[in-house]
Design a protein around this motif. Structure first.
Motif, PDB file in Angstrom:
ATOM      1  N   THR A 200      -4.564  -1.215  -1.453  1.00 39.70           N
ATOM      2  CA  THR A 200      -5.376  -0.148  -0.857  1.00 39.70           C
ATOM      3  C   THR A 200      -5.675  -0.396   0.610  1.00 39.70           C
ATOM      4  O   THR A 200      -5.755   0.538   1.401  1.00 39.70           O
ATOM      5  N   GLY A 201      -5.868  -1.654   0.968  1.00 34.99           N
ATOM      6  CA  GLY A 201      -6.229  -1.987   2.345  1.00 34.99           C
ATOM      7  C   GLY A 201      -5.050  -2.197   3.264  1.00 34.99           C
ATOM      8  O   GLY A 201      -5.239  -2.569   4.426  1.00 34.99           O
ATOM      9  N   THR A 202      -3.840  -1.949   2.772  1.00 38.13           N
ATOM     10  CA  THR A 202      -2.651  -2.121   3.597  1.00 38.13           C
ATOM     11  C   THR A 202      -2.230  -0.779   4.209  1.00 38.13           C
ATOM     12  O   THR A 202      -2.885   0.243   4.031  1.00 38.13           O
ATOM     13  N   PHE A 203      -1.090  -0.803   4.880  1.00 38.63           N
ATOM     14  CA  PHE A 203      -0.505   0.417   5.433  1.00 38.63           C
ATOM     15  C   PHE A 203       0.779   0.781   4.693  1.00 38.63           C
ATOM     16  O   PHE A 203       1.653   1.450   5.241  1.00 38.63           O
ATOM     17  N   GLY A 204       0.872   0.353   3.430  1.00 38.01           N
ATOM     18  CA  GLY A 204       1.997   0.748   2.603  1.00 38.01           C
ATOM     19  C   GLY A 204       3.108  -0.278   2.586  1.00 38.01           C
ATOM     20  O   GLY A 204       2.905  -1.462   2.877  1.00 38.01           O
ATOM     21  N   ALA A 205       4.290   0.183   2.254  1.00 35.93           N
ATOM     22  CA  ALA A 205       5.412  -0.703   1.974  1.00 35.93           C
ATOM     23  C   ALA A 205       6.428  -0.782   3.105  1.00 35.93           C
ATOM     24  O   ALA A 205       7.325  -1.618   3.055  1.00 35.93           O
ATOM     25  N   ASN A 206       6.291   0.049   4.129  1.00 34.53           N
ATOM     26  CA  ASN A 206       7.284   0.110   5.196  1.00 34.53           C
ATOM     27  C   ASN A 206       6.840  -0.754   6.371  1.00 34.53           C
ATOM     28  O   ASN A 206       5.787  -0.515   6.976  1.00 34.53           O
TER      29      ASN A 206
ATOM     30  N   GLU B 141      -8.927   5.349   3.125  1.00 40.74           N
ATOM     31  CA  GLU B 141      -8.425   3.981   3.131  1.00 40.74           C
ATOM     32  C   GLU B 141      -7.306   3.883   4.165  1.00 40.74           C
ATOM     33  O   GLU B 141      -6.730   4.884   4.595  1.00 40.74           O
ATOM     34  N   THR B 142      -6.978   2.655   4.554  1.00 37.67           N
ATOM     35  CA  THR B 142      -5.918   2.513   5.555  1.00 37.67           C
ATOM     36  C   THR B 142      -4.594   3.101   5.056  1.00 37.67           C
ATOM     37  O   THR B 142      -3.764   3.535   5.860  1.00 37.67           O
ATOM     38  N   LEU B 143      -4.391   3.151   3.736  1.00 39.91           N
ATOM     39  CA  LEU B 143      -3.206   3.836   3.212  1.00 39.91           C
ATOM     40  C   LEU B 143      -3.165   5.296   3.659  1.00 39.91           C
ATOM     41  O   LEU B 143      -2.087   5.862   3.870  1.00 39.91           O
ATOM     42  N   GLY B 144      -4.350   5.909   3.786  1.00 40.25           N
ATOM     43  CA  GLY B 144      -4.414   7.294   4.242  1.00 40.25           C
ATOM     44  C   GLY B 144      -3.971   7.442   5.685  1.00 40.25           C
ATOM     45  O   GLY B 144      -3.295   8.418   6.048  1.00 40.25           O
TER      46      GLY B 144
END
Length: 657
Positions: A231-237, A182-185
């Motif tokens: 899941t489809g994002t790049f996290g919180a930063n 996933e993009t989170l990865g």
């Protein structure tokens, strides 16, 4: 007649960015011309499609002309009905269901009715078929489009289909396309080069199978840990997300700053502030329609979009949510969804200089009936609607408000009659329609679809060869985050006796492990687990498919109970799918090693467990210590829980950043 056409073309050209008016080279190369989609003209030794079959070369058919000139000529030829159809982005139904998520292929009769009868020229595909089959299915529809009055080709879009999680309306099954984390990865690896290489590979796979538009990436920030769309994002930063979004867009579009001829148009989403919803509830649902921000948090949520703008992103999709709290130009935001919000779309156009397509999210103009707002039985697809803040307007009023606010194309609906009625009633200016249609057609010309909309199914057969699949598997493996490894338990040596949960025994054996049937006979228990969740809204179409609620492992959770049942003498290696930030506080003492993953095959997991690969990921968000901490945090602010169990960026296995 010529004067009338010239009068229409002039304002159209004025609406096109000046950079697009520059002439192409004097002698551009001859493009491939589709030979089986209608007559072909030969002029001065060059070949052109006779799209309208009138026996002469018209400007929109002439690939030697600048895109802006071709667009202006085409829009001048289109009827109001054809323009209204172009402003719809429909969903291709399948033979066995109207949603289109199928292995059987398109409902061709339904597609033909939309193409011929309603003049629709853009569609999302949700087929779960091989790339070769996808190419065949898309070619069949392009041939239908070639027979229409002006021969306008179709734009075929898709939700992401290269990952693991499959949720109708958000993502599709890989089904023969290469599979990556996933993009989170990718965010966990923080490797913009790898992100670009993936996107470039996905671009090739999409174009080979007749897909032209990616309804991605998600530039949204994962600020509420309970939100099911993270899941489809790049996290919180925000800074990390901006870097990864820019690499994603440039890889898909085939250029660092624009959309290349062989690129895939990306539609970055969701402008802006999505995910800052109380309790993490999602804006697809009536109960999740509000996102709460202040001026500062909204600016933070805008930052990842700057990466997309820097890469020349082709499209932007506004959020469903009603963004509450901030002001724009000193005035509080109107309490309507972003697709209707002239302030938010004006911010996009004016303050950030965005000049591309604005495509609404799906179903924003539909009526939200009582069965949509508070269903007492499972919702059907016909009861899905997201007209947040404008529920009491008529369809005609919704289309007029959204179009005048800045929407160029409406996702998931095929109702061109409302655009026609609004233009006739004077509630939508014709010039606004012309500008919107010019945006839609510009992308088709830039992608070369007017010259050749077909692809070679045989060439799509091997677009994800073993070497590419291996690259995806390696990325899955390396994106894992080593959270615990007490006593250096990992990697496991060949010959270790393992008890398995959720892992293919054949893969374990292929990695040199010995599989046993009873945990008591094992040297190690190797177990998969999902981040805990609840089904709090089972009657809602999306709510029933989304993970909501609690994040903590505790008694009664099936994965927790399975780990607790392992004899104390047998060390547990736990692999947790971190689609949301799991709370590991109570389960951690029952393990000896923990790997967090963001979508990993058994092979990729075992590659790390046995030392063939190294877990190089770092957490793209913090892992909270308790649900009390989650409930106390600000949904609009990332990584702000008190005393997290694992902070943002944590890893035992990754080297220096």
């Amino acid at each position: 007649m010529k004067r009338a056409a010239a009068l229409l073309i002039a304002p159209l050209l004025a609406q096109v960015p000046s950079g697009m008016l520059a002439a192409r080279p004097a002698l551009p190369p001859q493009p491939a011309i589709a030979a089986d989609t209608g007559p072909v003209l030969t002029v001065a030794g060059a070949r052109f499609r006779d799209l309208n079959r009138n026996g002469r070369l018209d400007p929109y058919e002439d690939w030697r002309l600048p895109v802006a000139r071709r667009v202006a000529d085409l829009v001048a030829r289109m009827t109001l009905a054809e323009k209204a159809g172009a402003m719809m982005h429909g969903s291709l139904a399948a033979r066995d269901n109207v949603v289109g998520a199928s292995t059987l292929g398109y409902d061709v009769a339904a597609a033909q009715a939309a193409i011929d009868g309603q003049h629709i020229t853009s569609f999302i595909t949700r087929l779960a078929v091989t790339p070769e089959r996808m190419a065949e299915e898309n070619n069949a529809l392009q041939r239908l489009a070639a027979k229409t009055r002006l021969g306008i080709p179709l734009t075929i879009s898709t939700d992401p289909r290269h990952h693991f999680q499959v949720t109708v309306g958000a993502s599709a099954a890989a089904s023969g396309y290469s599979q990556w984390p996933e993009t989170l990865g990718f965010a966990a690896l923080a490797d913009a080069g790898l992100m670009h290489r993936f996107a470039d590979q996905a671009r090739r796979e999409y174009r080979a199978s007749g897909i032209h538009m990616a309804l991605s990436p998600q530039a949204d920030l994962f600020t509420d840990p309970r939100w099911p769309r993270g899941t489809g994002t790049f996290g919180a930063n925000a800074d990390l997300a901006a870097k990864m979004v820019q690499a994603y867009v440039s890889g898909f579009q085939g250029s660092a700053t624009t959309l290349a001829h062989d690129g895939v148009a990306t539609v970055v989403k969701h402008w802006v502030g999505y995910g800052a919803n109380p309790q993490g509830f999602d804006g697809h649902n009536y109960y999740g329609r509000m996102a709460v921000h202040d001026d500062a948090t909204l600016k933070t949520h805008i930052r990842p979009f700057l990466g997309a703008f820097a890469a020349g992103v082709a499209g932007v999709m506004p959020t469903y949510d009603i963004v509450s709290g901030p002001s724009v130009a000193g005035k509080p935001l109107e309490p309507v969804a972003a697709g209707y919000n002239a302030q938010l779309l004006g911010l996009l156009r004016k303050d950030y200089g965005y000049k591309g397509l604005i495509l609404s999210d799906w179903g924003i103009t539909r009526d939200c009936t009582p069965a949509c707002r508070a269903p007492t039985a499972p919702q059907t697809p016909n009861e899905i609607a997201m007209p947040w803040g404008v529920e009491d307007l008529t369809p005609a009023q919704r289309y007029a408000k959204a179009t005048n606010a800045g929407i160029d194309q409406f996702g998931g609906v095929t109702e061109p009659e409302w655009i026609i009625k609004d233009v006739q009633a004077g509630t939508i200016p014709l010039a606004r329609v012309n500008a919107a249609v010019a945006q839609v057609m510009t992308l088709k010309f830039e992608l070369g679809l007017f010259d050749n909309p077909l692809v070679d199914p045989a060439a799509a057969r091997n677009i994800a060869p073993p070497a590419v699949m291996a690259q995806g598997r390696q990325a899955q493996a390396q994106a894992q985050v080593l959270l615990r490894n007490e006593g250096g338990l990992l990697p496991l040596a060949a010959g270790t006796r393992v008890f398995l949960k959720g892992i293919d025994p054949a893969q374990a054996k292929a990695h040199g492990l010995v599989v046993v049937d009873r945990a008591a006979d094992a040297q190690v228990a190797l177990m998969r687990a999902d981040t805990p969740s609840e089904r709090l809204h089972p009657n809602y179409f999306f709510g029933s498919r989304q993970k909501e609620g609690r994040l903590d492992f505790r008694p009664g959770n099936a994965d927790y109970d399975a780990v607790a049942a392992i004899p104390a003498s047998v060390p547990v290696v736990l692999a947790v799918f971190l689609d949301r930030p799991a709370i590991l506080t109570d389960i951690l003492p029952k393990t000896r090693a923990v790997l967090g993953n963001f979508g990993v095959s058994d092979e990729g997991l075992l590659d790390v467990v046995t030392g063939r690969e190294t877990a190089r990921g770092r957490l793209p968000f913090e892992l909270p210590r308790s649900m009390a901490a989650v409930e106390a945090q600000n949904p609009a602010v990332g990584d702000d829980t008190v005393d997290p169990l694992f902070p943002f960026g944590f890893s035992l296995g990754a080297g220096p950043q």
